[in-house]
Every structure is written in C-alpha cells, then in structure tokens.
Design an enzyme around this catalytic site. Structure first.
Site, PDB file in Angstrom:
ATOM      1  N   TRP A 106      -6.442  -0.694  -2.491  1.00  0.00           N
ATOM      2  CA  TRP A 106      -6.629   0.560  -1.749  1.00  0.00           C
ATOM      3  C   TRP A 106      -5.329   0.985  -1.080  1.00  0.00           C
ATOM      4  O   TRP A 106      -5.037   2.183  -0.965  1.00  0.00           O
ATOM      5  CB  TRP A 106      -7.720   0.360  -0.699  1.00  0.00           C
ATOM      6  N   HIS A 107      -4.530   0.009  -0.646  1.00  0.00           N
ATOM      7  CA  HIS A 107      -3.284   0.337   0.035  1.00  0.00           C
ATOM      8  C   HIS A 107      -2.200   0.789  -0.935  1.00  0.00           C
ATOM      9  O   HIS A 107      -1.278   1.507  -0.526  1.00  0.00           O
ATOM     10  CB  HIS A 107      -2.781  -0.876   0.822  1.00  0.00           C
ATOM     11  N   GLY A 108      -2.253   0.375  -2.184  1.00  0.00           N
ATOM     12  CA  GLY A 108      -1.227   0.785  -3.131  1.00  0.00           C
ATOM     13  C   GLY A 108      -1.367   0.051  -4.450  1.00  0.00           C
ATOM     14  O   GLY A 108      -2.082  -0.957  -4.557  1.00  0.00           O
TER      15      GLY A 108
ATOM     16  N   CYS B  78      -9.313  -4.219  -1.274  1.00  0.00           N
ATOM     17  CA  CYS B  78      -8.672  -3.746  -0.046  1.00  0.00           C
ATOM     18  C   CYS B  78      -7.167  -3.642  -0.251  1.00  0.00           C
ATOM     19  O   CYS B  78      -6.532  -2.682   0.197  1.00  0.00           O
ATOM     20  CB  CYS B  78      -8.997  -4.692   1.108  1.00  0.00           C
TER      21      CYS B  78
ATOM     22  N   PHE C 189      -0.836   6.043   3.065  1.00  0.00           N
ATOM     23  CA  PHE C 189      -2.019   5.540   2.376  1.00  0.00           C
ATOM     24  C   PHE C 189      -3.119   6.590   2.311  1.00  0.00           C
ATOM     25  O   PHE C 189      -4.131   6.346   1.703  1.00  0.00           O
ATOM     26  CB  PHE C 189      -2.554   4.270   3.077  1.00  0.00           C
TER      27      PHE C 189
END
Length: 450
Positions: free
Chosen positions: A298-300, A295, A450
């Site tokens: 996924w954001h960066g 998770c 994102f």
C-alpha cells in the site's frame, strides 16, 4: 500548496474559515465541498479528475449496493471494491504520477462500500454530503482514513462551538510545531545519512536513523494533529491516528498506537474477514503476513516497502508464539528496547531509496567504523538539530498527566493556570512555527506521497 505552506496558513485557511462561518448552517456542507475542491485544485490540479471520478463512481455504487439484495448486493460490492483497488493500483504502480492522497481516499471509499454492503450504514443519498465527506480537505492530503458513518452526519449542517474552535486551533498549532520545529529540523540529518552513496560510518548511520525515527513520527503525527484540529474548527471530528507509539513494548502494541486509522482498516476489512485470531495458530500467522505484506505494498511498489511490511508481519507472528510469551514476562526495559530496535531497523527499509541502499545502510549500522563521524558532527549535527532531537525524545512520552499534576498544585486556580498556560504555549508555538515556515523551503509531508 501544502498544509504548512504560507499560502495555506495565511491565505487559504483564514478565507475558508471566514466563508464557512458567515454561511448559514444549511449551506455549510456545500461551502466545505467548494473549499475542498479548491484546495485540491491548488495542491494537485492534474489529479482532480481522478478524485472527481472516484467520488461520483463510489456515490453511485453506494446507492446501487444499498438498494440491491442477496447475491446482487455481493456482486456489486465486489465490483466496487475491485474498481477502487484497480484505481489505486493504476495510479500507484502504472501511472507516472499519482493524485494527491489517492491511497487514503480509495481506502475510505472501500470502507464505505463494505459498510453499506454489510448493512452497517445506510447508503448516502445526498450527493453533496457524500462528496464533502470524500474530499474534505483537512484529511485529503494524508488522512486519517475517516469512516463515513461518523463523518456524514457531522457534515450535514455543521455548527461548531467556541470550544471546538479553541481546541481545534490548539491542535493545529501543536501539529504545525511538530512538523516545522522538530521534523523539519531533523530532516537534514536523516537526509545526509541516507543520501551518502559511500563512506557512511557507524555513528553517523545511527544518528541519521535516530533522527529519521523521530522525523517520520513528528512529521506524520504533526499532519494528523493539523488535520484533526482544522476539521474540528469546521465542526467535524476526525479520528485520532497516533497514541505515543514509541512508548510501546511490543510490535503488537506499536500497531495499536501507530497510524491507527490504517491499522484498524486492515484489521476490520482484511484481517478479520480472513479469520483473524479465531483460526488455527498457523493460519493466524499467515493472516498477519498477508495483511502486513499488503500494508507494505500500500505504501509503494518497491521491494523495500514489501520487505518492510513483511518485517513487521514476522515480528507480529513471532509474538504469537512462545517467544511472545517470553517477551511478555521480560522486564519493561527489555521489551521497550526490543520494540525500538525492531521499529528503527524497519525504518531503514522504509526510508532507503532502494534495496541496495538499505543493505548498505544496514552494513554501516554494524560496521564499527568511526571514520567520517567528526565531519558529520561538525557540519550536520548543529545545536538546533540536537535540541530538536532532545525535544523529540521528551515529547514522544505522554506528558498530559504531568501537566495535570502541575495544575492541581495550584488548587482552585487550576482552570486559570491551564487556560493561561495553554494560551502562552499557543502563542509561542505559532510564533516559532511562523518563523520556521518563513525561513524554510518546500518540505512536503512524508505521507503525502502515499
């Protein structure tokens, strides 16, 4: 073009609604597709080829997976999921720039392929309808991650009622007010605190963190309200994404209320396939760490996002132990304080530009230094921003019951009170938001990157 820009609010959206409503219902799906592609072109023209490629590729993969059987179906599903992950990884971690909303439309596509592979939904054979569900413009910027199963039938020949338009307009106004009047007002305070390379005192650091805690919620939930509202005006019901997360009393509860479409995606397509909570306790904790590390990624690609994800994974794992049982028996105020501390300190990792900045910020939070706060208080903490902070605290709580109670006091006039009260609030929110949009500069939604 962003959803709270004058170009979108005063030109694109009215024109899109007008064209949609004058079109016959059987043509509205195609109209929505054309409008969505036009929106994406105006918002991120260089990213349009990637979106079109992902749309065509997933449409074909869905058809192939739907017609395949047994091992062949599993192989094609694996290929489809891998292709989407590769696309996301390339644009997030290799390419210089990423297409608008790439994390959201790839996750939606993966969910679609998996649902088709599991037999949960039938592969869509209408290319126009599939493409419309993929690129539907209210959700393309920053979600929510809408499952194709509920969305595809609504886009076949949408026939929104007056109630849909009225309720959608209300959600749009509320979301716009959240973004412009609350998140927009608090952003400079947070930016000032996190932007200081040195000399950050404890009080200013906490003020900046409190403002960012409110900013990210009102910015992201404001976008979601706008997306849900606009979607409903076009006859499509997008999923809710927030449910007053800051009233939570555990990190478990927080993730049931925060970014719901993402947390349920990870639950359904990663956590449960890994075994979920049905395996040995150590495996459950390992699954939670895996899910939330991904998770974060996924954001960066930065270390900050990975550590932020692990931060939440650790708390979720601990809540599965005896410490969690002790927490459940603690007074409500203690549990709420624990949740706010865990989430707010995690936001430092999320907001800071790199790990060195986050480490310096943590140091300032617990430095017990007040030197410099007078300057910040005089120059950054204006009355408008403090008022926005008070409003942020107030409206982070569920107030629907309070409004219903006020209406009931008027007896038979309840419906009229609710109607006229909402109309007055709608007019006030739109007027105040319009002034803020006219006076403000470019302020992209936090989750748009994102």
């Amino acid at each position: 073009m962003i959803p709270d820009s004058p170009l979108f609010l005063y030109a694109f959206l009215p024109a899109a609604l007008a064209l949609f409503y004058v079109s016959p219902p059987r043509l509205r799906c195609g109209v929505l597709l054309a409008e969505s592609l036009a929106y994406f072109f105006l918002a991120d023209a260089p990213g349009l080829p990637a979106l079109l490629g992902a749309t065509c590729g997933n449409y074909l993969l869905g058809r192939i997976i739907g017609s395949a059987q047994g091992a062949a179906r599993r192989r094609w599903l694996t290929l489809g999921v891998a292709a989407n992950i590769a696309l996301l990884a390339y644009y997030k971690y290799v390419a210089a720039t990423a297409p608008l909303g790439v994390s959201f439309f790839t996750f939606a596509a993966i969910a679609y392929l998996v649902d088709v592979g599991r037999g949960g939904i039938v592969a869509e054979t209408n290319g126009v309808r599939f493409a419309t569900a993929m690129v539907f413009f209210p959700k393309i910027t920053a979600g929510p991650i809408a499952r194709f199963g509920p969305l595809l039938p609504e886009l076949a020949a949408p026939r929104p009622r007056m109630e849909d338009f009225r309720e959608g307009g209300w959600r749009l106004a509320v979301g716009l007010a959240k973004k412009t009047l609350v998140a927009g007002a608090l952003a400079p305070v947070a930016d000032d605190a996190f932007g200081r390379a040195a000399g950050l005192d404890m009080a200013t650091a906490w003020l900046g963190l409190v403002c960012y805690t409110a900013q990210i919620y009102y910015d992201f939930s404001g976008y979601t309200d706008m997306a849900v509202g606009i979607g409903r005006m076009f006859g499509a019901r997008l999923p809710e994404n927030f449910d007053h997360p800051y009233i939570s009393r555990s990190v478990r509860e927080f993730w049931r209320r925060w970014h719901i479409s993402l947390s349920t995606w990870f639950r359904d397509y990663l956590y449960i396939p890994l075994g979920g909570g049905r395996v040995a306790p150590w495996r459950v904790q390992a699954n939670l760490l895996i899910v939330f590390s991904l998770c974060g990624v996924w954001h960066g690609a930065s270390l900050n996002f990975l550590v932020w994800g692990l931060w939440h994974g650790v708390f979720l794992s601990l809540e599965r132990t005896r410490l969690g049982a002790l927490l459940d028996r603690a007074p409500a105020a203690v549990r709420h304080g624990y949740l706010l501390a865990a989430v707010m300190l995690g936001w430092v990792l999320f907001r800071a530009s790199d790990f060195a900045v986050s480490a310096a910020y943590f140091k300032a939070l617990f430095s017990f230094s007040t030197a410099g706060f007078d300057y910040a208080w005089m120059t950054v903490a204006t009355r408008q921003r403090l008022a926005a902070l008070v409003a942020a605290v107030l409206f982070a709580m569920p107030l629907g019951g309070l409004w219903a109670g006020i209406c009931r006091r008027f007896g038979r006039a309840e419906a009229a009170v609710a109607s006229w009260g909402r109309l007055a609030a709608l007019a006030g929110l739109l007027a105040a938001s319009a002034m803020a949009v006219a006076a403000g500069g470019y302020a992209p939604f936090i989750y748009a990157r994102f």
